[in-house]
Design a protein around this motif. Structure first.
Motif, PDB file in Angstrom:
ATOM      1  N   MET B 199      -2.249   4.865  -6.200  1.00  0.00           N
ATOM      2  CA  MET B 199      -2.401   3.413  -6.265  1.00  0.00           C
ATOM      3  C   MET B 199      -1.149   2.696  -6.764  1.00  0.00           C
ATOM      4  O   MET B 199      -0.690   1.724  -6.177  1.00  0.00           O
ATOM      5  N   LEU B 202       1.735   2.916  -4.337  1.00  0.00           N
ATOM      6  CA  LEU B 202       1.438   2.027  -3.205  1.00  0.00           C
ATOM      7  C   LEU B 202       1.783   0.585  -3.572  1.00  0.00           C
ATOM      8  O   LEU B 202       2.438  -0.137  -2.810  1.00  0.00           O
ATOM      9  N   LEU B 203       1.373   0.182  -4.775  1.00  0.00           N
ATOM     10  CA  LEU B 203       1.637  -1.197  -5.192  1.00  0.00           C
ATOM     11  C   LEU B 203       3.132  -1.433  -5.364  1.00  0.00           C
ATOM     12  O   LEU B 203       3.641  -2.504  -5.016  1.00  0.00           O
ATOM     13  N   ALA B 258      -5.157  -1.260 -11.460  1.00  0.00           N
ATOM     14  CA  ALA B 258      -4.910   0.157 -11.195  1.00  0.00           C
ATOM     15  C   ALA B 258      -4.840   0.933 -12.508  1.00  0.00           C
ATOM     16  O   ALA B 258      -5.359   2.054 -12.618  1.00  0.00           O
ATOM     17  N   LEU B 270      -5.911   7.705  -4.821  1.00  0.00           N
ATOM     18  CA  LEU B 270      -7.044   7.199  -4.043  1.00  0.00           C
ATOM     19  C   LEU B 270      -7.942   8.324  -3.563  1.00  0.00           C
ATOM     20  O   LEU B 270      -9.145   8.151  -3.419  1.00  0.00           O
ATOM     21  N   ALA B 291      -6.012  -8.220  -3.462  1.00  0.00           N
ATOM     22  CA  ALA B 291      -5.600  -7.468  -2.280  1.00  0.00           C
ATOM     23  C   ALA B 291      -5.541  -8.368  -1.060  1.00  0.00           C
ATOM     24  O   ALA B 291      -4.711  -8.174  -0.173  1.00  0.00           O
ATOM     25  N   LEU B 349      -6.246   0.565   0.201  1.00  0.00           N
ATOM     26  CA  LEU B 349      -6.448   0.480  -1.253  1.00  0.00           C
ATOM     27  C   LEU B 349      -7.899   0.148  -1.576  1.00  0.00           C
ATOM     28  O   LEU B 349      -8.545   0.822  -2.398  1.00  0.00           O
TER      29      LEU B 349
END
Lengths: 324, 546
Positions: B199, B202-203, B258, B270, B291, B349
């Motif tokens: 997570m 990814l962010l 997160a 995830l 998101a 996500l």
């Protein structure tokens, strides 16, 4: 006083007529397409009113909610249906100059289609079953190329029409002397490829397919039933209508009516129905003459569309350079 | 106060610095509420950012900027040692570029150094590959402030120098440099965000994308300003500044969320989560809102900035020479691809982490986070609502900033109005609700899902077999196959292969050479000094004779 209010009233009236026709005729259009397709394949096919019956059947069915679904389960079909409906209300059908015309920016439309796609994908992932994930991952792949291709194609419209709203483009193409240009032909090809992908038709997806492994759009709806499935199915019907209206408004806006001029409405209406009918014949003919692609051929198909969209813009630049 | 002898620290509050203070304040509060309130390093980090934003002299700016770098390095070090080394290397590089650039006269060299220095700090390609490593390392509150705040401070340096201090020497190609760096970051960031399964990583990749998007907007505005196109300047600047503002709200929220998920379940991967919407409904609702901003969906906080930047790119394609116009067409294609990739990342996500069935017992038994962290997230989420619904009013409030940066800029009206769209949606929703309620069968019934025909799971797996669920890796697989493997060979970032790896090799060679010199024998040293002397005398003699 009256003279100032009248055009506004007429615009509101035109918008309401447009909304009523959009929501009433969308299942019928799907029925016509299915009927034509069956005829072209040499079958009798279901009656044209079959989609209405289908929707009514779903309305009367009990809605089952899978035990593993979260609380967000009902919101995805609603979000998908609402975003497609709002997109449909923005795109002009038989007249230009509706109340919603200033909102009908092409980028807003792309955003609304993306919102519908996101809601469907989340609906597919909601219950945690594997076909939903398979559908969502394919939809994500198609969306990447479709969005890129559509955005490049808009550039051509914006350059020729000096407008980015669908309404403005339709007005510019109807009233201006654009003529037939290579750029617009390329843009049309690119738009058609994106439209086929977005509406889930052959060659990218098969709306009549019953093999889960090959499904894209339907795979995400497998765990939905009753009125939630109704919303998804109705959204799919509206989406077909919306894309046909969009192509009609941008590429065939000739003799489209004006909202402020009631006398121009009947011709515009007749023409709109004619355009939809024509497309409802061409689409099945195209579908039966081509096979569904493998999933990984679709990026190539849409990549060609993106290239055509870019070429359309490049041709315009070159033409302008030569012309000046 | 202290500062340079005789000069001291100089600060100012002009519209630009006020905008960036407004942008930093909520996330600092949220980060503090998320558990950083007692850490002095965190407050030093925050102080550095504030100083860098309000600085009126080069010394103050560098002092604030380096205070921010040093404090954040300490915070990264607390989380993980390995990325901290890379991070400090990038920080030194950016200082080495910024310090001379700030004292150079207005010239293209100064601008290039500023873009290199501040761009490295903001995570612009090709100097971005440290960001997905360093930003996820520290605790969530710090990650939030690094992603939401620090890159904005770096971009504010580019804005201040590029549009104001160096404007005497401005050239159209300056904007081109920013656009090129920006679009590369947008694409790489969005693609990697789609492919990552952790997570926070990814962010962080999505942060690279948004930094790139802001840079594209700034570049379009800078180029238009140098070419005297008032309307396009306003459009690009409005898009970039609004994007900075929106990103400063939803990205900290996502990072704190997160972190709370990691706190509750012990993992942020995830592939080990799922079904959190059931156990953490309030946190999940806020994450969903944020998101939608990250994915730039309409009616969300991220759509208006994306709309403005795309319109700026469309408008830019109508200006300039033919090569530039073809370039702008390609820019549009890449922005479209990346927008859909960002959407896919956001869907992944939310869909894999928060929907579906739990993939581990920890995910099934997760509990809502502490009240304070949730309050911080709710603060950020609440501030997103006006941004999502009345972006035009916020643009009007930001007009002084645009005028300060480009005095001749016009005001580009926003062609996107969320409130009427929302109204249309509500009308349709009410009508649909009426039809469903009046004519449909009411109520719902819970039933076992079809689950693709998999049999009943064994009793020790109350939520079904996790192996029958789609995973984050699987969700990204088609994109990885069609684009990912070509752009990211072996899963590695091209910036790592083509920028960091060669640098590392040069560094290794340099170290070996230095070591060789250090270990030279006395004969080699004498020979070296003698030959240097001969060379020196020879040069002197030749020059003197000439």
């Amino acid at each position: 006083m009256m003279a100032a209010i009248l055009p506004v009233l007429l615009a509101v009236l035109a918008t309401m007529v447009h909304a009523a026709l959009l929501f009433a005729l969308a299942p019928g259009l799907m029925g016509v397409v299915s009927k034509m397709r069956a005829w072209a394949l040499g079958r009798r096919g279901a009656p044209v009113v079959q989609p209405y019956r289908q929707l009514y059947k779903l309305l009367r069915k009990t809605t089952l909610i899978p035990e593993t679904a979260t609380d967000a389960y009902p919101y995805w079909p609603l979000a998908c249906f609402l975003s497609v409906s709002v997109a449909g209300l923005l795109i002009p059908s038989f007249v230009t100059g509706m109340v919603t015309a200033p909102l009908s920016d092409f980028i807003t439309l792309i955003g609304l289609f993306a919102l519908a796609r996101a809601a469907t994908m989340l609906g597919g992932l909601e219950t945690g079953f594997s076909f939903g994930g398979a559908g969502a991952q394919r939809e994500a792949l198609f969306g990447v190329f479709a969005e890129g291709a559509l955005l490049v194609t808009i550039l051509t419209f914006a350059l020729i029409a000096h407008a980015t709203t669908v309404d403005g483009i339709a007005v510019a193409f109807r009233d201006g002397h654009i003529g037939i240009s290579v750029s617009l032909a390329f843009a049309l090809a690119a738009t058609l490829a994106v439209a086929l992908t977005e509406t889930g038709r052959i060659p990218t997806d098969n709306p009549a397919g019953h093999l889960e492994l090959a499904m894209v759009h339907e795979a995400m709806l497998l765990e939905y039933s009753g009125r939630y499935l109704l919303l998804f199915e109705y959204a799919a019907m509206l989406r077909l209508m919306v894309w046909m209206s969009l192509i009609g408004a941008v590429f065939l806006p000739f003799w489209m009516g004006r909202a402020g001029d009631v006398l121009s409405w009947p011709l515009g209406l007749a023409l709109w129905v004619g355009k939809l009918g024509g497309m409802a014949v061409i689409l099945p003919l195209f579908e039966i003459s081509s096979a569904k692609m493998r999933v990984f051929r679709v990026p190539e198909f849409l990549g060609v569309a993106m290239l055509l969209g870019a070429l359309a813009a490049v041709f315009l630049f070159v033409a302008e350079r030569i012309g000046s | 106060m202290f500062g340079l002898p005789g000069a001291g620290m100089q600060v100012r509050l002009d519209p630009l610095s006020v905008l960036f203070l407004v942008l930093l304040a909520p996330q600092m509060v949220a980060g503090a509420l998320a558990g950083e309130a007692r850490s002095p390093t965190y407050w030093l980090f925050a102080l550095g950012m504030v100083l860098a934003v309000v600085a009126a002299s080069a010394f103050t700016l560098i002092f604030g900027f380096e205070l921010m770098s040093a404090a954040s390095w300490l915070l990264v070090l607390k989380g993980d040692q390995k990325p901290a080394t890379l991070y400090v290397g990038i920080a030194i590089f950016s200082a080495a570029c910024l310090v001379p650039a700030l004292f150079l006269p207005a010239s293209s060299l100064a601008f290039v150094l500023i873009v290199l220095g501040a761009g490295a700090k903001a995570g612009l390609a090709p100097l971005h590959s440290w960001l997905p490593k360093a930003h996820p390392a520290p605790p969530a509150g710090v990650s939030a402030l690094m992603s939401g705040g620090m890159i904005k401070v770096a971009l504010s340096v580019i804005i201040r120098e590029g549009f104001m201090t160096l404007s005497a020497a401005q050239q159209p190609w300056w904007g081109g440099v920013l656009i090129a760096a920006g679009v590369a970051s947008v694409f790489i960031g969005a693609l990697r965000a789609m492919l990552e399964t952790e997570m926070k990583v990814l962010l962080a990749c999505s942060t690279v994308e948004h930094a790139g998007l802001i840079a594209v907007g700034l570049g379009l505005a800078l180029r238009a300003k140098a070419m005297g196109d008032a309307n396009l300047t306003a459009l690009g600047l409005e898009g970039a500044l609004l994007c900075a503002l929106a990103h400063a709200l939803y990205k900290p929220l996502l990072f704190i969320g997160a972190g709370e998920v990691k706190h509750a379940t012990g993992t942020a991967s995830l592939d080990w989560l799922g079904g959190l919407m059931r156990s953490m409904p309030r946190l999940s609702g806020l994450m969903l809102l944020a998101a939608s901003g990250m994915a730039a969906l309409p009616l969300g906080p991220g759509f208006a900035p994306e709309f403005l930047i795309l319109h700026a790119a469309l408008a830019a394609a109508g200006t300039g020479g033919i090569v530039a116009r073809i370039g702008f067409s390609a820019l549009l294609a890449v922005l479209g691809l990346s927008a859909a990739l960002a959407l896919g990342a956001a869907v992944k996500l939310m869909g894999v982490g928060f929907l579906g069935r739990p993939r581990s017992l920890q995910a099934a038994a997760a509990e809502e986070p502490r009240g304070l962290a949730l309050a911080g997230m709710a603060l950020l989420g609440g501030l997103m609502v006006p941004l999502a619904l009345v972006p035009a009013e916020i643009l009007r409030l930001m007009a002084p900033v645009v005028r300060e940066l480009a005095p001749n800029a016009g005001y580009a009206p926003l062609g996107y109005a969320p409130l009427p769209l929302l109204g249309l949606g509500l009308v349709v929703a009410v009508a649909a609700g009426f039809v469903l309620h009046r004519f449909g069968v009411r109520g719902t019934r819970a039933a076992p899902g079809w689950m693709c025909g998999f049999g009943q799971p064994p009793v020790w797996l109350p939520f079904g077999d996790p192996a029958t669920q789609p995973t984050a890796t699987g969700l990204a697989e088609p994109v990885a196959r069609a684009i990912g493997r070509g752009v990211l060979p072996g899963g590695a970032d091209p910036a790592e292969l083509f920028v960091l790896a060669p640098l590392y090799r040069v560094h290794l060679k340099g170290v070996r050479l230095a070591e060789k010199l250090r270990r030279a024998t006395i004969r080699e040293r004498l020979a070296f000094i003698f030959s240097a002397l001969v060379l020196f005398l020879l040069t002197l003699g030749l020059l003197g004779g000439g």
